[in-house]
Design a protein around this motif. Structure first.
Motif, mmCIF file in Angstrom:
data_model
loop_
_atom_site.group_PDB
_atom_site.id
_atom_site.type_symbol
_atom_site.label_atom_id
_atom_site.label_comp_id
_atom_site.label_asym_id
_atom_site.label_seq_id
_atom_site.Cartn_x
_atom_site.Cartn_y
_atom_site.Cartn_z
ATOM 1 N N ALA A 58 0.813 -1.216 0.000
ATOM 2 C CA ALA A 58 0.000 0.000 0.000
ATOM 3 C C ALA A 58 0.851 1.273 0.000
ATOM 4 N N LEU A 59 2.079 1.168 0.516
ATOM 5 C CA LEU A 59 2.984 2.329 0.530
ATOM 6 C C LEU A 59 3.855 2.390 -0.717
ATOM 7 N N LYS A 60 3.582 1.520 -1.685
ATOM 8 C CA LYS A 60 4.322 1.433 -2.946
ATOM 9 C C LYS A 60 5.758 0.942 -2.751
ATOM 10 N N LEU A 61 5.986 0.202 -1.667
ATOM 11 C CA LEU A 61 7.306 -0.389 -1.426
ATOM 12 C C LEU A 61 7.388 -1.729 -2.147
ATOM 13 N N PRO A 62 8.439 -1.958 -2.939
ATOM 14 C CA PRO A 62 8.575 -3.237 -3.638
ATOM 15 C C PRO A 62 8.960 -4.346 -2.656
ATOM 16 N N PHE A 63 8.358 -5.528 -2.854
ATOM 17 C CA PHE A 63 8.661 -6.651 -1.979
ATOM 18 C C PHE A 63 8.674 -7.957 -2.767
ATOM 19 N N ALA A 64 9.263 -8.957 -2.135
ATOM 20 C CA ALA A 64 9.189 -10.339 -2.605
ATOM 21 C C ALA A 64 8.757 -11.145 -1.388
ATOM 22 N N GLU A 99 21.666 0.406 1.133
ATOM 23 C CA GLU A 99 21.491 0.095 2.554
ATOM 24 C C GLU A 99 20.758 1.196 3.302
ATOM 25 N N ALA A 100 20.873 2.432 2.861
ATOM 26 C CA ALA A 100 20.187 3.545 3.511
ATOM 27 C C ALA A 100 18.671 3.409 3.385
ATOM 28 N N ASP A 101 18.186 2.676 2.382
ATOM 29 C CA ASP A 101 16.745 2.496 2.176
ATOM 30 C C ASP A 101 16.129 1.561 3.216
ATOM 31 N N GLU A 102 16.954 0.853 3.958
ATOM 32 C CA GLU A 102 16.449 -0.105 4.943
ATOM 33 C C GLU A 102 15.596 0.577 6.012
ATOM 34 N N ALA A 103 15.947 1.786 6.394
ATOM 35 C CA ALA A 103 15.223 2.498 7.448
ATOM 36 C C ALA A 103 13.775 2.786 7.054
ATOM 37 N N ALA A 104 13.476 2.838 5.770
ATOM 38 C CA ALA A 104 12.120 3.142 5.311
ATOM 39 C C ALA A 104 11.209 1.917 5.304
ATOM 40 N N LEU A 105 11.759 0.732 5.551
ATOM 41 C CA LEU A 105 10.952 -0.484 5.514
ATOM 42 C C LEU A 105 10.116 -0.639 6.785
ATOM 43 N N PRO A 106 8.900 -1.159 6.649
ATOM 44 C CA PRO A 106 8.093 -1.460 7.840
ATOM 45 C C PRO A 106 8.772 -2.528 8.691
ATOM 46 N N PRO A 107 8.425 -2.613 9.975
ATOM 47 C CA PRO A 107 9.107 -3.548 10.876
ATOM 48 C C PRO A 107 8.941 -5.021 10.512
#
Length: 172
Positions: A58-64, A99-107
């Motif tokens: 829903a936050l437009k974060l790409p996942f697998a 690696e800096a993008d890690e902080a934006a990931l949900p828990p």
């Protein structure tokens, strides 16, 4: 996981193209084909079944999202007998470029740093998750608990004392 036949999973996929296309894969990997995992197993009989789903949340974060089912043959450290450890896991991997993008990931996301070319090996993802699922000390739930006190003999106690050799030099 369904028992229907599936199309062959590619050895390597472009993560970003799979996310854009919202692709899903279903496959099986023999345990014998996972060389890094095999070091922690008693033998390599069996296979791992998995589903790999790419998308955006829903936050437009790409996942697998990875769903794995396997029975890992291990040696119980209580009974020294073979047992099968059932593994059923679901892991959502947040795909990141830096690696800096890690902080934006949900828990509830595990970060997965994607190489610059965007290529991922589904079999490596499955193997990594199964390695993480291995217990440090495998114990069968059916194994009897050993509750016994092992009292050292007098000779073992004397050997453990670093000053025991000096006792012979002592004059009475």
């Amino acid at each position: 996981m369904s028992e229907q036949p599936t199309s062959r999973v590619p050895d390597v996929v472009d993560a970003w193209r799979m996310v854009a296309a919202r692709r899903e894969f279903e496959g099986r990997i023999p345990l014998a084909a996972m060389t890094r995992l095999s070091d922690g197993l008693l033998d390599c009989e069996g296979e791992a079944r998995y589903e790999l789903v790419f998308g955006t949340d829903a936050l437009k974060l790409p996942f697998a999202e990875l769903r794995i089912e396997a029975e890992l043959p291990l040696e119980c450290q209580r009974s020294l007998r073979r047992f099968l450890l059932p593994v059923r896991l679901v892991q959502r991997l947040g795909l990141i470029r830096d690696e800096a993008d890690e902080a934006a990931l949900p828990p509830d996301y595990e970060p997965l740093l994607v190489a610059a070319d965007g290529m991922l090996r589904p079999s490596d993802l499955v193997e990594d998750e199964l390695i993480l699922a291995l217990p440090v000390v495998p114990m069968s739930p059916d194994a009897d608990v050993v509750e016994r006190d092992f009292v050292p003999t007098a000779e073992e106690t004397a050997r453990a004392n670093p000053f025991a050799a000096l006792a012979g030099w002592k004059k009475e």
